[in-house]
Design a protein around this motif. Structure first.
Motif, short mmCIF file in Angstrom:
data_model
loop_
_atom_site.label_atom_id
_atom_site.label_comp_id
_atom_site.label_asym_id
_atom_site.label_seq_id
_atom_site.Cartn_x
_atom_site.Cartn_y
_atom_site.Cartn_z
N ILE A 39 0.86 -1.19 0.00
CA ILE A 39 0.00 0.00 0.00
C ILE A 39 0.89 1.23 0.00
O ILE A 39 1.61 1.50 0.96
N GLY A 40 0.85 2.00 -1.08
CA GLY A 40 1.61 3.24 -1.14
C GLY A 40 0.83 4.38 -0.51
O GLY A 40 -0.37 4.53 -0.76
N VAL A 41 1.50 5.18 0.32
CA VAL A 41 0.86 6.31 0.99
C VAL A 41 1.39 7.60 0.35
O VAL A 41 2.57 7.91 0.46
N HIS A 42 0.52 8.32 -0.33
CA HIS A 42 0.93 9.54 -1.01
C HIS A 42 1.41 10.58 0.00
O HIS A 42 0.73 10.85 1.00
N PRO A 43 2.56 11.20 -0.24
CA PRO A 43 3.06 12.21 0.71
C PRO A 43 2.19 13.46 0.77
O PRO A 43 2.25 14.21 1.74
N GLY A 44 1.38 13.70 -0.25
CA GLY A 44 0.54 14.89 -0.28
C GLY A 44 -0.80 14.75 0.42
O GLY A 44 -1.60 15.68 0.40
N TYR A 45 -1.05 13.60 1.04
CA TYR A 45 -2.33 13.41 1.69
C TYR A 45 -2.49 14.34 2.90
O TYR A 45 -1.52 14.62 3.62
N SER A 46 -3.72 14.76 3.12
CA SER A 46 -4.04 15.48 4.35
C SER A 46 -4.04 14.49 5.51
O SER A 46 -4.04 13.27 5.30
N ALA A 47 -4.07 15.01 6.72
CA ALA A 47 -4.09 14.12 7.89
C ALA A 47 -5.29 13.18 7.88
O ALA A 47 -5.16 11.98 8.14
N PRO A 48 -6.51 13.66 7.56
CA PRO A 48 -7.66 12.73 7.51
C PRO A 48 -7.50 11.68 6.40
O PRO A 48 -7.88 10.51 6.60
N GLN A 49 -6.96 12.06 5.25
CA GLN A 49 -6.76 11.09 4.17
C GLN A 49 -5.74 10.03 4.59
O GLN A 49 -5.93 8.84 4.33
N ARG A 50 -4.68 10.47 5.23
CA ARG A 50 -3.65 9.52 5.69
C ARG A 50 -4.25 8.55 6.70
O ARG A 50 -4.00 7.34 6.63
N ARG A 51 -5.04 9.07 7.64
CA ARG A 51 -5.66 8.19 8.63
C ARG A 51 -6.59 7.19 7.95
O ARG A 51 -6.64 6.01 8.33
N HIS A 52 -7.31 7.64 6.94
CA HIS A 52 -8.22 6.76 6.21
C HIS A 52 -7.46 5.59 5.58
O HIS A 52 -7.88 4.43 5.69
N VAL A 53 -6.33 5.89 4.95
CA VAL A 53 -5.56 4.84 4.28
C VAL A 53 -4.93 3.88 5.28
O VAL A 53 -4.97 2.65 5.10
N LEU A 54 -4.36 4.43 6.36
CA LEU A 54 -3.62 3.59 7.31
C LEU A 54 -4.54 2.81 8.25
O LEU A 54 -4.07 1.90 8.95
N SER A 55 -5.82 3.12 8.26
CA SER A 55 -6.73 2.43 9.18
C SER A 55 -7.42 1.24 8.52
O SER A 55 -8.26 0.60 9.14
N ARG A 56 -7.04 0.91 7.27
CA ARG A 56 -7.78 -0.11 6.53
C ARG A 56 -6.85 -1.22 6.05
O ARG A 56 -6.13 -1.06 5.08
N GLY A 57 -6.86 -2.33 6.78
CA GLY A 57 -6.13 -3.51 6.35
C GLY A 57 -4.62 -3.37 6.36
O GLY A 57 -3.94 -3.99 5.55
N VAL A 58 -4.08 -2.58 7.27
CA VAL A 58 -2.63 -2.37 7.36
C VAL A 58 -2.08 -3.13 8.57
O VAL A 58 -2.49 -2.89 9.71
N ASP A 59 -1.15 -4.05 8.30
CA ASP A 59 -0.53 -4.84 9.38
C ASP A 59 0.82 -4.28 9.80
O ASP A 59 1.29 -4.57 10.91
N ALA A 60 1.45 -3.52 8.92
CA ALA A 60 2.75 -2.93 9.23
C ALA A 60 2.93 -1.68 8.39
O ALA A 60 2.41 -1.59 7.28
N VAL A 61 3.66 -0.72 8.93
CA VAL A 61 3.98 0.52 8.22
C VAL A 61 5.49 0.62 8.12
O VAL A 61 6.21 0.53 9.13
#
Length: 479
Positions: A79-101
């Motif tokens: 799962i790639g996390v775009h550096p330009g995401y806002s804080a809510p967008q980042r939380r949305h991505v990282l809260s869904r099916g992520v086992d490790a960052v």
């Protein structure tokens, strides 16, 4: 050969060749393989394996390239996390099916572990990649591609490259890798470089006050190819108009992210030579078409190119539907949205309007960019194309916003050509004459440059924010 085995095989075939050049760091194919294997071993030791979700919060570096391939090697859902995401967008991505960052610090820690060779654990039907959309029209949507899909992808499936892809890959001897690896398209063009034995060259980003990265980076690093979005191409062309740069090393510049108007495409060829490619695709589908220098030399300027050999295109009531072997299998954890986008016969609804003539696909608008004016639909795409074709206009973007008088109203954001001024009354009359009164912009806002979303596409949500919250100093606006 299955993904990611094909990449590992290509690196092993040239172990002494520099695969990634990252500033003063030169990483050979053999060294990159060991980095991939070492990170993969560390992931396995921490309980990460096939089917695990691993989010990548990484910049562009040799270590990041290794981390992405390590995730694929282990068989993860990367799962790639775009550096330009806002804080809510980042939380949305990282809260869904992520086992490790994986962050830069975590990758550095993994690389200090026991060295290992990569062992591929990927399973064909597992999800390999979740590529999130920019979120410019709402919260990001995760487009899932399986390992089987990437194994047949137009850029990753080296054994079945078409002639145009072979020629494009030949140009990537020194491929300029920048932007974000969270972008699927950045990964897909990196594939052409690594699979053809090229070197991915990562530029040092300019410090404050040093000026823009482009076009001087091509001269400085002798880069031969890259992919860039349309706004960045415009900035580069403007710079080439005012100063001399040695662009002789450049063999291919792929322009993607949004349609390139014919006059700007012609200007790019004038300033850069026969090295310009244009493409069309979606995060949901991957690359769909390519317009090559040969096509452009033959006078094809108003098209996004010919469909790639593995792409089926069907025009239904003016809307483009496509089917490929490498398209997404659905949106992550969004079954209702998936059902709206994937048809029963396996096609993806693009929500782009277009036509297919003489083998070339042309875009005519966006089905979802409808502005309801006086209870009647108005499409943003035709207004944008008409305004962008005017003599004084360089870029044109149109949005709709609520109106007490008309339900919704049309609003235009324009970037003028250098040295030109905008005749607002004349522009409105041009729209009125060609498209009718409903399409005439209620406001015209002049911008020095268009805001860009994390995906590299023009950020229409930001334009709406300008409309609602006021116009910055760089812009002027009339009513």
């Amino acid at each position: 050969m299955a993904f990611p085995d094909s990449v590992l095989h290509a690196l092993a075939a040239r172990p002494e060749h520099v695969a990634v050049e990252d500033g003063d760091l030169a990483v050979t194919g053999g060294e990159l393989l060991r980095m991939i294997g070492t990170i993969a071993r560390g992931l396995r030791s921490s309980g990460i394996g096939p089917g695990s979700g691993v989010a990548m919060e990484l910049g562009v570096s040799a270590e990041a390239v290794a981390a992405y391939f390590a995730g694929y090697t282990v068989g993860c859902r990367v799962i790639g996390v775009h550096p330009g995401y806002s804080a809510p967008q980042r939380r949305h991505v990282l809260s869904r099916g992520v086992d490790a960052v994986l962050t830069g610090d975590r990758v550095a820690e993994l690389l200090r572990g026991e060295a290992a060779d990569p062992v591929v654990l990927a399973r064909p039907d597992d999800v390999a990649r979740v590529a999130y959309t920019s979120g410019s029209t709402g919260r990001p949507k995760g487009c899932m591609q399986t390992y089987k899909a990437l194994s047949s992808h137009w850029s990753w499936d080296v054994e079945n490259w078409c002639a145009d892809t072979v020629e494009l890959a030949r140009c990537t001897g020194r491929y300029l890798l920048f932007g974000t690896l969270a972008s699927a398209v950045v990964q897909d063009y990196l594939a052409l470089c690594l699979l053809s034995g090229g070197t991915a060259v990562i530029p040092r980003l300019p410090a404050a006050g040093e000026g823009p990265l482009f076009p001087g980076v091509f001269e400085r690093l002798r880069a031969s190819a890259t992919i860039m979005n349309v706004p960045r191409l415009y900035q580069m062309l403007d710079a080439l108009r005012t100063a001399e740069y040695d662009m002789s090393s450049v063999a291919a510049i792929m322009v993607a992210g949004s349609p390139l108007p014919a006059h700007r495409l012609a200007e790019a060829v004038e300033l850069l030579g026969p090295v310009v490619y244009s493409s069309y695709g979606l995060t949901e589908t991957g690359g769909l078409t390519a317009l090559t220098p040969t096509d452009i030399a033959q006078g094809v300027l108003g098209s996004v190119g010919r469909p790639l050999p593995s792409v089926e295109v069907d025009i239904r009531d003016g809307e483009i539907y496509v089917r490929t072997q490498y398209q997404m299998c659905g949106y992550f954890d969004e079954p209702e949205l998936t059902a709206e986008t994937l048809t029963a016969d396996g096609f993806v609804r693009t929500r782009d309007l277009g036509k297919l003539e003489d083998g070339y696909l042309s875009l005519t608008g966006r089905a979802r960019e409808i502005i309801i004016v006086d209870a009647l639909p108005v499409y943003a795409g035709p207004i944008e194309r008409l305004l962008a074709a005017q003599e004084d206009v360089d870029q044109a973007y149109v949005i709709g916003a609520p109106s007490d008088q008309r339900g919704e109203a049309v609003h235009a954001f324009l970037v003028p050509r250098p040295g030109h001024s905008l005749d607002h009354a004349g522009l409105r009359q041009a729209v009125r004459a060609d498209l009718g009164e409903l399409s005439v912009p209620e406001t015209i806002t002049q911008l020095a440059e268009v805001p860009v979303a994390a995906s590299g596409k023009p950020d229409k949500a930001a334009l709406l924010g300008l409309l609602r919250g006021g116009v910055p100093e760089a812009a002027s606006r009339d009513h």
